[in-house]
Design a protein around this motif. Structure first.
Motif, mmCIF file in Angstrom:
data_model
loop_
_atom_site.group_PDB
_atom_site.id
_atom_site.type_symbol
_atom_site.label_atom_id
_atom_site.label_comp_id
_atom_site.label_asym_id
_atom_site.label_seq_id
_atom_site.Cartn_x
_atom_site.Cartn_y
_atom_site.Cartn_z
ATOM 1 N N ASN A 1 -7.644 33.528 -4.352
ATOM 2 C CA ASN A 1 -7.352 32.138 -4.033
ATOM 3 C C ASN A 1 -6.455 31.987 -2.815
ATOM 4 O O ASN A 1 -5.816 30.960 -2.634
ATOM 5 C CB ASN A 1 -6.729 31.427 -5.230
ATOM 6 N N PHE A 91 -5.796 20.606 -9.535
ATOM 7 C CA PHE A 91 -5.883 21.673 -8.549
ATOM 8 C C PHE A 91 -5.357 21.207 -7.202
ATOM 9 O O PHE A 91 -5.589 20.080 -6.778
ATOM 10 C CB PHE A 91 -7.333 22.137 -8.372
ATOM 11 N N GLY A 107 -5.667 26.663 -5.431
ATOM 12 C CA GLY A 107 -4.795 27.370 -6.356
ATOM 13 C C GLY A 107 -5.471 27.501 -7.711
ATOM 14 O O GLY A 107 -6.608 27.061 -7.911
ATOM 15 N N GLN A 108 -4.744 28.098 -8.640
ATOM 16 C CA GLN A 108 -5.311 28.350 -9.962
ATOM 17 C C GLN A 108 -5.211 27.139 -10.879
ATOM 18 O O GLN A 108 -5.767 27.152 -11.970
ATOM 19 C CB GLN A 108 -4.608 29.551 -10.597
ATOM 20 N N ARG A 111 -2.894 23.050 -15.911
ATOM 21 C CA ARG A 111 -3.593 22.385 -17.008
ATOM 22 C C ARG A 111 -2.602 21.555 -17.792
ATOM 23 O O ARG A 111 -1.737 22.096 -18.465
ATOM 24 C CB ARG A 111 -4.304 23.406 -17.891
ATOM 25 N N TYR B 35 -18.445 27.099 -3.978
ATOM 26 C CA TYR B 35 -17.352 27.754 -4.690
ATOM 27 C C TYR B 35 -17.879 28.332 -5.999
ATOM 28 O O TYR B 35 -18.882 27.869 -6.546
ATOM 29 C CB TYR B 35 -16.245 26.756 -5.042
ATOM 30 N N GLN B 37 -16.213 29.208 -9.852
ATOM 31 C CA GLN B 37 -15.023 28.999 -10.663
ATOM 32 C C GLN B 37 -15.174 29.709 -12.003
ATOM 33 O O GLN B 37 -16.151 29.514 -12.715
ATOM 34 C CB GLN B 37 -14.786 27.498 -10.885
ATOM 35 N N GLY B 40 -10.538 28.774 -16.636
ATOM 36 C CA GLY B 40 -9.091 28.854 -16.517
ATOM 37 C C GLY B 40 -8.577 29.169 -15.134
ATOM 38 O O GLY B 40 -7.368 29.365 -14.951
ATOM 39 N N GLU B 41 -9.464 29.228 -14.158
ATOM 40 C CA GLU B 41 -9.054 29.561 -12.789
ATOM 41 C C GLU B 41 -9.458 28.447 -11.826
ATOM 42 O O GLU B 41 -10.184 27.529 -12.191
ATOM 43 C CB GLU B 41 -9.711 30.870 -12.351
ATOM 44 N N GLY B 42 -8.973 28.568 -10.594
ATOM 45 C CA GLY B 42 -9.361 27.616 -9.573
ATOM 46 C C GLY B 42 -10.640 28.028 -8.875
ATOM 47 O O GLY B 42 -11.077 29.181 -8.983
ATOM 48 N N PRO B 43 -11.285 27.109 -8.154
ATOM 49 C CA PRO B 43 -12.498 27.461 -7.408
ATOM 50 C C PRO B 43 -12.192 28.473 -6.313
ATOM 51 O O PRO B 43 -11.185 28.350 -5.612
ATOM 52 C CB PRO B 43 -12.937 26.125 -6.802
ATOM 53 N N VAL B 44 -13.066 29.436 -6.160
ATOM 54 C CA VAL B 44 -12.926 30.445 -5.113
ATOM 55 C C VAL B 44 -14.037 30.227 -4.097
ATOM 56 O O VAL B 44 -15.217 30.185 -4.454
ATOM 57 C CB VAL B 44 -13.001 31.863 -5.705
ATOM 58 N N LEU B 45 -13.653 30.084 -2.847
ATOM 59 C CA LEU B 45 -14.613 29.790 -1.791
ATOM 60 C C LEU B 45 -15.560 30.971 -1.562
ATOM 61 O O LEU B 45 -15.135 32.109 -1.402
ATOM 62 C CB LEU B 45 -13.875 29.468 -0.494
ATOM 63 N N LEU B 86 -19.268 29.324 -13.003
ATOM 64 C CA LEU B 86 -19.585 27.945 -12.617
ATOM 65 C C LEU B 86 -19.664 27.891 -11.094
ATOM 66 O O LEU B 86 -18.704 28.230 -10.411
ATOM 67 C CB LEU B 86 -18.509 26.992 -13.127
#
Lengths: 115, 112
Positions: A1, A91, A107-108, A111, B35, B37, B40-45, B86
């Motif tokens: 990220n 996010f 970012g992560q 929640r 992206y 995803q 529990g994590e953010g989207p990764v490009l 996803l």
């Protein structure tokens, strides 16, 4: 990220309390975006900030929500008097430039659960 | 109304199969990003495409931007269980500056 740091990762608040979400962008990035992901929905834009300025807040609810990105320190998304419907993943993304073709790194997420 | 329509919403395939995910709109985008995803994590490009008709390859993934910059596709060849996740398309509208409009995502499951 790509180094965008968000904290806390998980936040539980009772209805009526305040929630503060922090985002430290990638070093050297001066453009920050906040998005919200509701359960079973896609990410929705909330606000775009450049150091000390709000550039676009068209996606942010008019009441209870505010955002800042001070000259020093992280960007803060603040939700006052939280309600159950605020429960979501929030996010933050940052980019070095604010033009349309610049990549944004996420970012992560934080929640938020409102009980 | 969803500005970016992603299809299919869910896809479950066997290891080794090929698949294509589509992202369609009636609006023109200056750029489009894909992206991935994890829970529990953010989207990764994964990739950014900016030119109409552009094709980019990333190992077994092929990304295409439509000529009119209104649609995009992601093709995965010989899918592996590690591709499970996803997949999100997101675009910067010509009229909306640098903020991204996201599709609702395609949940891909690759079974061994």
């Amino acid at each position: 990220n790509a180094g965008v740091m968000q904290n806390p990762r998980h936040l539980v608040r009772r209805r009526g309390q305040e929630a503060r979400l922090r985002c430290s962008p990638v070093k050297g990035h001066s453009h920050v975006y906040w998005y919200r992901q509701l359960p079973e929905e896609g990410l929705k834009f909330m606000v775009y900030l450049q150091k000390e300025n709000i550039i676009d807040e068209s996606g942010m609810p008019k009441e209870r929500f505010s955002a800042e990105f001070p000259k020093e320190g992280p960007s803060i998304l603040r939700i006052q008097q939280v309600v159950r419907g605020d429960s979501a993943a929030y996010f933050c993304a940052s980019s070095p430039l604010g033009d349309r073709n610049t990549e944004a790194f996420f970012g992560q997420g934080t929640r938020l659960t409102v009980v | 109304t969803q500005l970016l329509e992603q299809s299919p919403q869910f896809l479950s395939i066997q290891e080794g199969e090929n698949l294509t995910v589509y992202c369609n709109s009636s609006s023109v985008f200056s750029s489009l990003q894909w992206y991935r995803q994890e829970p529990g994590e953010g989207p990764v490009l994964l990739v950014t495409v900016v030119t109409g008709g552009e094709v980019k390859k990333l190992k077994r993934l092929t990304f295409q931007f439509g000529d009119a910059r209104k649609d995009s596709s992601l093709h995965i060849t010989a899918a592996q269980p590690g591709d499970t996740g996803l997949y999100l398309c997101a675009g910067a509208l010509e009229t909306s500056g640098s903020r991204l409009t996201f599709g609702e995502g395609t949940q891909l499951t690759v079974n061994p």
